[in-house]
Write an enzyme that holds these catalytic residues in place. Structure first.
Site, PDB file in Angstrom:
ATOM      1  N   SER A 148       0.791  -1.307   0.011  1.00  0.00           N
ATOM      2  CA  SER A 148       0.063   0.058   0.046  1.00  0.00           C
ATOM      3  C   SER A 148       0.851   1.316  -0.021  1.00  0.00           C
ATOM      4  CB  SER A 148      -0.761   0.024   1.167  1.00  0.00           C
ATOM      5  OG  SER A 148      -1.599   1.113   1.400  1.00  0.00           O
ATOM      6  N   TYR A 161      -2.308  -0.445  10.174  1.00  0.00           N
ATOM      7  CA  TYR A 161      -2.426  -0.905   8.778  1.00  0.00           C
ATOM      8  C   TYR A 161      -0.985  -0.340   8.267  1.00  0.00           C
ATOM      9  CZ  TYR A 161      -3.952  -1.003   3.947  1.00  0.00           C
ATOM     10  OH  TYR A 161      -4.027  -1.526   2.595  1.00  0.00           O
TER      11      TYR A 161
HETATM   12  P1  NAD Z   1     -11.390  -5.974  -0.820  1.00  0.00           P
HETATM   13  O1  NAD Z   1     -12.035  -6.008   0.666  1.00  0.00           O
HETATM   14  O2  NAD Z   1     -12.316  -5.251  -1.936  1.00  0.00           O
HETATM   15  O3  NAD Z   1     -11.236  -7.511  -0.926  1.00  0.00           O
HETATM   16  C1  NAD Z   1     -10.323  -8.235  -0.225  1.00  0.00           C
HETATM   17  C2  NAD Z   1     -10.501  -9.746  -0.634  1.00  0.00           C
HETATM   18  O4  NAD Z   1      -9.763 -10.620   0.518  1.00  0.00           O
HETATM   19  C3  NAD Z   1     -12.051 -10.249  -0.085  1.00  0.00           C
HETATM   20  O5  NAD Z   1     -12.582 -11.266  -1.182  1.00  0.00           O
HETATM   21  C4  NAD Z   1     -11.838 -11.065   1.113  1.00  0.00           C
HETATM   22  O6  NAD Z   1     -13.149 -12.130   1.261  1.00  0.00           O
HETATM   23  C5  NAD Z   1     -10.657 -11.427   1.272  1.00  0.00           C
HETATM   24  N1  NAD Z   1      -9.952 -11.859   2.470  1.00  0.00           N
HETATM   25  C6  NAD Z   1     -10.159 -11.143   3.560  1.00  0.00           C
HETATM   26  N2  NAD Z   1      -9.749 -11.553   4.564  1.00  0.00           N
HETATM   27  C7  NAD Z   1      -9.034 -12.711   4.010  1.00  0.00           C
HETATM   28  C8  NAD Z   1      -8.306 -13.884   4.536  1.00  0.00           C
HETATM   29  N3  NAD Z   1      -7.920 -13.973   5.907  1.00  0.00           N
HETATM   30  N4  NAD Z   1      -8.022 -14.808   3.872  1.00  0.00           N
HETATM   31  C9  NAD Z   1      -8.309 -14.973   2.682  1.00  0.00           C
HETATM   32  N5  NAD Z   1      -8.921 -14.162   1.900  1.00  0.00           N
HETATM   33  C10 NAD Z   1      -9.331 -12.967   2.627  1.00  0.00           C
HETATM   34  O7  NAD Z   1     -10.021  -5.364  -0.503  1.00  0.00           O
HETATM   35  P2  NAD Z   1      -9.203  -4.576  -1.662  1.00  0.00           P
HETATM   36  O8  NAD Z   1      -9.350  -3.224  -1.664  1.00  0.00           O
HETATM   37  O9  NAD Z   1      -9.047  -5.691  -2.942  1.00  0.00           O
HETATM   38  O10 NAD Z   1      -7.598  -4.880  -1.007  1.00  0.00           O
HETATM   39  C11 NAD Z   1      -6.735  -5.989  -1.549  1.00  0.00           C
HETATM   40  C12 NAD Z   1      -5.254  -5.620  -1.074  1.00  0.00           C
HETATM   41  O11 NAD Z   1      -5.001  -4.403  -1.461  1.00  0.00           O
HETATM   42  C13 NAD Z   1      -5.349  -5.528   0.383  1.00  0.00           C
HETATM   43  O12 NAD Z   1      -4.133  -6.164   0.857  1.00  0.00           O
HETATM   44  C14 NAD Z   1      -5.275  -4.198   0.782  1.00  0.00           C
HETATM   45  O13 NAD Z   1      -4.534  -3.777   1.786  1.00  0.00           O
HETATM   46  C15 NAD Z   1      -4.593  -3.593  -0.538  1.00  0.00           C
HETATM   47  N6  NAD Z   1      -4.764  -2.147  -0.651  1.00  0.00           N
HETATM   48  C16 NAD Z   1      -5.983  -1.632  -1.143  1.00  0.00           C
HETATM   49  C17 NAD Z   1      -6.138  -0.411  -1.484  1.00  0.00           C
HETATM   50  C18 NAD Z   1      -7.731   0.077  -1.962  1.00  0.00           C
HETATM   51  O14 NAD Z   1      -7.604   1.609  -2.015  1.00  0.00           O
HETATM   52  N7  NAD Z   1      -8.608  -0.717  -2.262  1.00  0.00           N
HETATM   53  C19 NAD Z   1      -5.324   0.733  -1.317  1.00  0.00           C
HETATM   54  C20 NAD Z   1      -3.953   0.108  -0.908  1.00  0.00           C
HETATM   55  C21 NAD Z   1      -3.877  -1.211  -0.504  1.00  0.00           C
END
Ligand code: NAD
Length: 269
Positions: A148, A161
């Site tokens: 991130s 985080y």
């Molecule tokens: P999201 O919530 O849309 O999707 C996350 C997915 O992970 C879901 O399908 C959920 O069921 C699954 N999940 C949650 N806990 C889990 C576990 N213990 N084991 C297996 N699967 C699990 O989230 P996202 O926004 O797509 O985020 C994905 C990654 O990107 C994360 O690591 C997040 O920290 C990172 N991220 C996201 C953003 C953003 O703006 N969306 C920004 C920076 C980093």
């Protein structure tokens, strides 16, 4: 002409791939001829997504796994190798956010849960995936860790985080050095702000205000943009890139934003 066909037939596991950024990565991989293992805790969404990929002619399977559970991580990799005979890549994407609060207001249990998923989960994924990539002698192994912007910059009210994601970047850099002699690349993608369900039911106006305030471009990222970068890192075009924490954030991590009065706004028209 730049050619991405080196990814064709590569076998990759993507965690947290039933939704959000992981889903976009898996879709992009499948669209480009990779064999994807969609892994998630959410079996219903994961299976539905795999069916969609298959209906469109792609190759995919679903394996349920909780990234914070060591047995699950081990089994996920073992089942993949059993099914496909090899492992080429692993995308540690699953992650959760913690509510925004100053450090002293977090409960210790919240720290433990976030670390278990966002940092320990990445360690477990890498541990078992690298073992399998080495054993099955993939000619172009790769690990992509989704960190991130919070993995490279501090952020008020996001201490848990931020510390987990800094840990992910640290693991990435160290592992890149461990495995460079064995031709496995290890990189982190550092997304800025993307519109996924991690935002939960935050009202649209708040999300869009946030984008205006915190993204120099004034818009949120499209998850497909993460897919494109992850595809490049899976391809043989990126074999000399390892140990990098690559920002994809419209410039957010480049520095501070100071409001400026354009002297010649007419050139925008
Ligand atoms: P999201 O919530 O849309 O999707 C996350 C997915 O992970 C879901 O399908 C959920 O069921 C699954 N999940 C949650 N806990 C889990 C576990 N213990 N084991 C297996 N699967 C699990 O989230 P996202 O926004 O797509 O985020 C994905 C990654 O990107 C994360 O690591 C997040 O920290 C990172 N991220 C996201 C953003 C953003 O703006 N969306 C920004 C920076 C980093």
């Amino acid at each position: 002409m730049t050619d991405f066909s080196s990814v064709k037939g590569k076998i990759a596991i993507i965690t947290g791939a039933a939704d959000g950024l992981g889903k976009a990565i898996a879709q992009c991989y499948a669209d480009n001829g990779m064999k994807v293992v969609v892994s998630d805790i959410d079996t219903k969404k994961g299976t539905q997504f795999v069916n969609e990929i298959r209906s469109a002619g792609g190759e995919a399977s679903f394996i349920q796994a909780d990234v914070s559970n060591e047995e699950d991580a081990k089994q996920l990799v073992a089942d993949t190798v059993e099914a496909y005979g090899r492992l080429d890549g692993f995308v540690n994407n699953a992650g959760i956010a913690a509510g925004n609060r100053p450090v002293h207001e977090y409960a210790t249990a919240e720290f433990d849960r976030l670390m278990a998923i966002d940092l320990r989960g990445v360690f477990l994924g890498m541990k078992y995936a690298v073992e399998a990539i080495l054993k099955t002698k993939s000619p172009g192994g790769f690990i992509v860790n989704i960190a991130s912007l919070a993995g490279i910059l501090g952020n008020s009210s996001m201490g848990l985080y931020v510390s987990a994601k800094h840990g992910v970047v640290g693991l990435t850099k160290s592992a890149a050095l461990d495995y460079a002699p064995h031709n496995i690349t290890v990189n982190a993608i550092c997304p800025g702000t993307f519109r996924t369900s991690i935002w939960g039911d935050t009202p649209e106006e708040v999300v869009s205000e946030y984008a205006k305030l915190f993204s120099p471009s004034g818009r949120l990222g499209d998850p497909r943009e993460i897919g494109h970068l992850a595809l490049f890192l899976a391809s043989d075009l990126a074999r000399y890139i390892s140990g990098s924490a690559i920002s994809i954030d419209a410039g957010s991590s480049a520095g501070k934003i100071t409001p400026v009065q354009w002297e010649h706004p007419e050139i925008l028209n």
